[in-house]
Design an enzyme around this catalytic site. Structure first.
Site: not given
Length: 196
Positions: A76-78, A113
């Site tokens: 994931s990435d924020t 995501s």
């Protein structure tokens, strides 16, 4: 129940974030933590969730030849997205102060995501939460950065810490997404993948 569906599967969480790890614990989803170094660089033409989708998928590439049949990899990435600019993690005190100052008195988006990868499929979901910050004084910003050292947090702040308690007027969307993971959507997606 999801945990019944997980009996024959192993979930690999490729994240060093203690907040994300805690979410899986609270969701009662057992995970194996495995983090591999990835240079988080993306094409300049990408915007908003295109950036986090790209980076979440990029993190999965580091594992692509090693997954086994019964494993599901979660990456994931924020980012914090403000004024057409993606704010990642601040490099130092000065950059954290600069980031929070740019968010003060305005609204911005927190975009996460999550990429689910198995040997046979890949699915990416993203979630956007709008956050409304009140006007923060320079003293408040300096106090927060000095005492909480938010250098591992996108945009230089954590909603669940002091700055969130005193500065966030309201949010539109998932609170948990701002902490680091859209938990409802993650749970739902895993259930769908495992029922197939």
């Amino acid at each position: 129940m999801l945990k019944d569906l997980l009996i024959d599967h192993e979930i690999i969480l490729a994240s060093g974030s203690p907040r994300r790890q805690k979410f899986f614990e609270e969701l009662e989803i057992p995970v194996t933590i495995a983090v591999r170094p990835v240079e988080e660089v993306y094409p300049e033409n990408l915007k908003e969730e295109e950036i986090t989708d790209y980076l979440a998928a990029l993190k999965a590439e580091a594992f692509k030849n090693d997954l086994k049949q019964n494993q599901i990899l979660i990456t994931s990435d924020t980012i914090v997205y403000n004024n057409e600019t993606a704010l990642g993690k601040p490099a130092d005190h000065e950059e954290a102060v600069q980031m929070i100052s740019s968010l003060s008195g305005k609204e911005h988006d927190v975009i996460t995501s999550v990429c689910f990868t198995s040997t046979s499929s890949r699915k990416i979901l993203n979630h956007k939460t709008r956050v409304f910050f009140s006007e923060l004084s320079q003293d408040e910003i300096e106090y927060y950065v000095s005492n909480y050292k938010p250098f591992d947090k996108a945009g230089g702040y954590a909603i669940q810490e002091w700055i969130g308690l005193i500065g966030i007027e309201k949010i539109e969307g998932s609170y948990f997404n701002v902490v680091g993971l859209p938990t409802y959507e993650v749970y739902k997606t895993l259930k769908e993948m495992l029922k197939v």
